[in-house]
Design a protein around this motif. Structure first.
Motif, mmCIF file in Angstrom:
data_model
loop_
_atom_site.group_PDB
_atom_site.id
_atom_site.type_symbol
_atom_site.label_atom_id
_atom_site.label_comp_id
_atom_site.label_asym_id
_atom_site.label_seq_id
_atom_site.Cartn_x
_atom_site.Cartn_y
_atom_site.Cartn_z
ATOM 1 N N ILE A 88 -5.972 9.483 1.974
ATOM 2 C CA ILE A 88 -7.102 8.724 2.531
ATOM 3 C C ILE A 88 -6.665 7.951 3.779
ATOM 4 C CG2 ILE A 88 -8.737 6.834 2.069
ATOM 5 C CD1 ILE A 88 -8.624 7.732 -0.923
ATOM 6 N N SER A 89 -5.491 7.308 3.707
ATOM 7 C CA SER A 89 -5.089 6.463 4.843
ATOM 8 C C SER A 89 -4.763 7.297 6.080
ATOM 9 C CB SER A 89 -3.922 5.572 4.456
ATOM 10 O OG SER A 89 -2.800 6.353 4.160
ATOM 11 N N ILE A 90 -4.164 8.480 5.892
ATOM 12 C CA ILE A 90 -3.862 9.334 7.062
ATOM 13 C C ILE A 90 -5.172 9.829 7.685
ATOM 14 C CG2 ILE A 90 -2.862 11.550 7.781
ATOM 15 C CD1 ILE A 90 -0.607 11.040 5.737
ATOM 16 N N THR A 91 -6.114 10.221 6.833
ATOM 17 C CA THR A 91 -7.412 10.690 7.344
ATOM 18 C C THR A 91 -8.110 9.562 8.107
ATOM 19 O OG1 THR A 91 -7.556 12.013 5.342
ATOM 20 C CG2 THR A 91 -9.539 11.878 6.669
ATOM 21 N N ALA A 92 -8.149 8.376 7.503
ATOM 22 C CA ALA A 92 -8.812 7.235 8.152
ATOM 23 C C ALA A 92 -8.137 6.908 9.478
ATOM 24 C CB ALA A 92 -8.788 6.027 7.222
ATOM 25 N N MET A 93 -6.798 6.980 9.506
ATOM 26 C CA MET A 93 -6.067 6.676 10.736
ATOM 27 C C MET A 93 -6.470 7.649 11.858
ATOM 28 S SD MET A 93 -2.001 7.083 11.508
ATOM 29 C CE MET A 93 -2.098 8.854 11.402
ATOM 30 N N LEU A 94 -6.554 8.944 11.515
ATOM 31 C CA LEU A 94 -6.895 9.923 12.554
ATOM 32 C C LEU A 94 -8.326 9.724 13.065
ATOM 33 C CD1 LEU A 94 -5.101 13.083 11.135
ATOM 34 C CD2 LEU A 94 -4.536 11.853 13.218
ATOM 35 N N VAL A 95 -9.232 9.346 12.165
ATOM 36 C CA VAL A 95 -10.613 9.090 12.607
ATOM 37 C C VAL A 95 -10.634 7.875 13.542
ATOM 38 C CG1 VAL A 95 -12.933 8.431 11.841
ATOM 39 C CG2 VAL A 95 -11.659 10.154 10.562
ATOM 40 N N VAL A 96 -9.921 6.826 13.181
ATOM 41 C CA VAL A 96 -9.863 5.623 14.033
ATOM 42 C C VAL A 96 -9.250 5.968 15.390
ATOM 43 C CG1 VAL A 96 -8.740 3.365 14.307
ATOM 44 C CG2 VAL A 96 -9.824 3.952 12.143
ATOM 45 N N LEU A 97 -8.173 6.759 15.385
ATOM 46 C CA LEU A 97 -7.548 7.143 16.654
ATOM 47 C C LEU A 97 -8.508 7.987 17.502
ATOM 48 C CD1 LEU A 97 -3.861 7.950 15.576
ATOM 49 C CD2 LEU A 97 -4.709 5.933 16.798
ATOM 50 N N GLY A 98 -9.320 8.806 16.835
ATOM 51 C CA GLY A 98 -10.329 9.607 17.544
ATOM 52 C C GLY A 98 -11.342 8.706 18.236
ATOM 53 N N VAL A 99 -11.819 7.699 17.513
ATOM 54 C CA VAL A 99 -12.787 6.753 18.087
ATOM 55 C C VAL A 99 -12.133 5.989 19.243
ATOM 56 C CG1 VAL A 99 -14.174 4.683 17.607
ATOM 57 C CG2 VAL A 99 -14.039 6.522 15.906
ATOM 58 N N PHE A 100 -10.886 5.606 19.050
ATOM 59 C CA PHE A 100 -10.138 4.882 20.083
ATOM 60 C C PHE A 100 -9.996 5.751 21.340
ATOM 61 C CE2 PHE A 100 -5.962 3.588 21.900
ATOM 62 C CZ PHE A 100 -6.324 2.316 22.292
ATOM 63 N N ALA A 101 -9.667 7.043 21.138
ATOM 64 C CA ALA A 101 -9.512 7.964 22.273
ATOM 65 C C ALA A 101 -10.829 8.078 23.040
ATOM 66 C CB ALA A 101 -9.064 9.332 21.775
ATOM 67 N N PHE A 102 -11.953 8.168 22.314
ATOM 68 C CA PHE A 102 -13.265 8.266 22.966
ATOM 69 C C PHE A 102 -13.507 7.029 23.822
ATOM 70 C CE2 PHE A 102 -17.757 8.080 23.587
ATOM 71 C CZ PHE A 102 -18.180 9.394 23.605
ATOM 72 N N ARG A 103 -13.174 5.869 23.258
ATOM 73 C CA ARG A 103 -13.401 4.604 23.970
ATOM 74 C C ARG A 103 -12.555 4.517 25.243
ATOM 75 N NH1 ARG A 103 -16.027 -0.057 22.790
ATOM 76 N NH2 ARG A 103 -15.249 -1.847 23.923
ATOM 77 N N ILE A 104 -11.304 4.940 25.138
ATOM 78 C CA ILE A 104 -10.410 4.912 26.302
ATOM 79 C C ILE A 104 -10.968 5.802 27.418
ATOM 80 C CG2 ILE A 104 -8.116 5.676 27.118
ATOM 81 C CD1 ILE A 104 -7.760 3.192 25.580
ATOM 82 N N VAL A 105 -11.377 7.020 27.044
ATOM 83 C CA VAL A 105 -11.896 7.957 28.050
ATOM 84 C C VAL A 105 -13.201 7.408 28.640
ATOM 85 C CG1 VAL A 105 -12.759 10.301 28.446
ATOM 86 C CG2 VAL A 105 -10.792 9.943 26.964
ATOM 87 N N ALA A 106 -14.081 6.891 27.778
ATOM 88 C CA ALA A 106 -15.369 6.385 28.255
ATOM 89 C C ALA A 106 -15.190 5.229 29.231
ATOM 90 C CB ALA A 106 -16.221 5.937 27.070
#
Lengths: 387, 222
Positions: A350-368
């Protein structure tokens, strides 16, 4: 961006840091201690949360090819403001899937084997290659946004020349990829619960990903409007209801097509009696169909709901919920029943999955924040088209 | 159960976000007060009607080809009212050769100046000095420059009749999105935009130089 702004704590920043820190520790354990010690996967339940999330990530990333084809092949330029966010979402979605696959492999150091060791009779081979090819296409589709930032006009010119073939290739790879996930389960007719098993699974997967991919982009538009407000210096991030309403009509068409196909499958294969058999699978199937298909179809059939942002948001959540239930029911619920064991993901899964989702959201924010992701609300092509 | 667990987490995060926003005194965009953005435009019907002998350039200038071989050029209704009432502050010099895409008029919305580009090549035969410094009313009656130009120049690039009216209408719709994006005070524009009134003359003063540059790029380029 000022350092003070980055370090200013907010509720979601604190939560994200905690999730990523725990996820990194879990990732370390997974790679040092192995799958057996860190997951609840075993020989009777070899595929769990991570495979389910792979299906989910790819399904929700379907907006990338749907919107790109709508704008660049069918020339519906009205949807142009959605293209870049959709392609970025698809790229991030696929990147998360790649990361999860590497984490999920028993021998992650051998992840490159399918590139050189071809088994052309395996569905997994098709899935792997579609994943690689479509990720490459997404990089090519998104490259102009990055090149624009650094004023590299010459490569953009070449990318524009090949843009249509690239979009067509993207549609082909995506179609193959989405449907091959369904094909993967055609080899387990005795193991996958009959409520979900069907020879039409590839078509089901394909149609449902169109509905949910478009719903994801509607949902994401609300997230963008919420996360990048005008008072923080963002432009073109407001809700464009005329575009969202149009996309929601396409969701309605895809949902109806999916529902008709499912009805045909149940009637043609004599599976109606399964619907009145009380079991956990039956209840989950009902939850999936009611939440992800019947409620959205009922609401989207009325124009007033399609044009009301509150309802559009709720409907998009329903369709995404339907996809979450469907993909996890097919990949976990439907298989666990026949294996006779119980499976629930471990804390590390669960924690690895949650981490990757958070990093995905973070990546979107950085690019945006750093690239021209949100284009003008209505381009000249849009206006020309309307005239 | 895994499916229910993942769904519950997804819904929990959505609910938590709405609660967090509430604590911050903000509203989620899905539940914020609806503004009727797309049903109506911000134009006066008179702004949309275009005389039949006039053709419109996409840089918001109009052209009327006369029998004397001269073309009268002026600023169209959109240009005259986009960010409030506009005054012409400068025209291209008399006797000068002007090429398509060069600056033909400079106009001001309050304290902000914008540039209009020449829609055709030609020589400036006459300048209407009466319009300098005045707010434009009746835009298609107020020519700014008479140009010696080739009337056979490709007219397909210009708009006329119903096509021009539809385009103009859409330009006002696009303008609404633009104003909403760039004005720091939506309330200032809101009175006019959403309640059916005309644009405030004070609107442009709230715009930054970047916003004006974007306006020129989005609406006044050819």
């Amino acid at each position: 961006m000022k350092i003070n702004e980055i370090l200013k704590p907010t509720f979601w920043k604190v939560v994200s840091v905690i999730i990523v820190t725990i996820g990194l520790v879990s990732t370390f354990y997974r790679f040092t201690r192995g799958l057996g010690a860190t997951t609840n996967l075993h020989d009777m339940a070899p595929w769990g949360l991570w495979i389910g999330f792979d299906f989910l990530g790819v399904g929700l990333a379907a907006a990338g090819f749907t919107i790109a084809a709508t704008v660049h092949i069918f020339h519906l330029h009205k949807y142009e403001p959605m293209v870049r966010p959709a392609i970025l979402t698809a790229f991030i979605g696929y990147s998360i899937v790649v990361c999860l696959l590497v984490v999920d492999l028993g021998r992650p150091e051998n992840f490159w084997h399918p590139l050189v060791m071809w088994n052309i009779h395996s569905v997994m081979f098709e899935i792997t290659w579609c994943l690689i090819c479509y990720t490459t296409v997404l990089i090519l589709e998104f490259a102009p946004v990055v090149l624009e930032k650094f004023n590299l006009t010459a490569p953009i010119k070449y990318l524009r020349i090949i843009s249509i073939p690239v979009v067509i290739a993207g549609v082909l790879f995506s179609t193959l990829h989405q449907s091959s996930f369904g094909s993967l389960y055609l080899i387990v007719p005795g193991k996958l619960h009959p409520l979900w098993y069907s020879s039409l699974l590839p078509v089901h997967f394909y149609i449902s990903c169109i509905a949910s991919g478009l719903s994801m982009i509607i949902f994401e538009s609300f997230l963008i409007a919420r996360a990048f407000p005008k008072d923080e210096g963002f432009h073109h991030t407001e809700l464009k209801m005329n575009i969202l309403s149009g996309a929601s009509f396409a969701v309605l068409v895809a949902l109806i097509a999916g529902f008709l196909l499912k009805s045909y499958d149940f009637i043609n294969n004599g599976k109606i009696s399964l619907l009145i058999k009380p079991s956990a699978e039956t209840y989950l199937f009902y939850l999936e169909i009611i939440t992800g298909t019947i409620v959205p179809i009922s609401l989207l059939s009325f124009k007033k709901f399609r044009e009301d942002k509150k309802w559009l948001y709720i409907i998009s959540i329903c369709v995404i919920s339907g996809l979450i239930l469907n993909r996890l029911n097919v990949s976990i619920t439907g298989l666990i029943a026949s294996s006779g064991v119980n499976y629930f993901p471990s804390f590390d899964e669960i924690s690895i999955t949650a981490m990757l989702v958070v990093l995905g959201v973070f990546a979107f924010r950085i690019v945006a924040k750093n690239f021209h992701l949100f284009e003008a609300a209505e381009s000249h092509e849009t206006v020309k088209e309307r005239i | 159960m895994v499916a229910v667990f993942v769904l519950a987490v997804f819904l929990f995060i959505i609910a938590a976000d709405i609660i967090v926003l509430k604590f911050q005194g903000k509203k989620h965009p899905a539940f914020a007060t609806a503004i009727p953005q797309y049903g109506s435009s911000i134009h006066d019907e008179n702004d949309i009607s275009i005389p039949s002998d006039i053709i419109i350039s996409k840089g918001h200038t109009w052209i009327k080809f006369g029998r004397d071989g001269l073309a009268d050029i002026g600023i169209d209704a959109f240009g005259a009212a986009a960010l409030g009432k506009m005054s012409v502050v400068k025209c291209a010099d008399e006797g000068k050769e002007i090429k398509k895409g060069e600056i033909i008029f400079e106009g001001s919305y309050g304290d902000k100046t914008v540039k209009f580009l020449s829609p055709v090549n030609g020589f400036v035969k006459a300048v209407n000095s009466n319009i300098i410094g005045k707010k434009i009313s009746g835009p298609y009656e107020m020519w700014g420059i008479k140009l010696i130009t080739d009337s056979k120049e490709n007219k397909r690039q210009f708009l006329s009749g119903n096509e021009a009216q539809n385009w103009m209408k859409n330009e006002f719709i696009r303008l609404k999105s633009f104003i909403e994006n760039f004005t720091p005070d939506t309330g200032l524009a809101g009175v006019t935009m959403y309640d059916g009134g005309k644009l405030s003359d004070e609107l442009a003063s709230s715009f930054t130089a970047e916003a004006i540059a974007n306006f020129e790029k989005e609406f006044l380029s050819l």
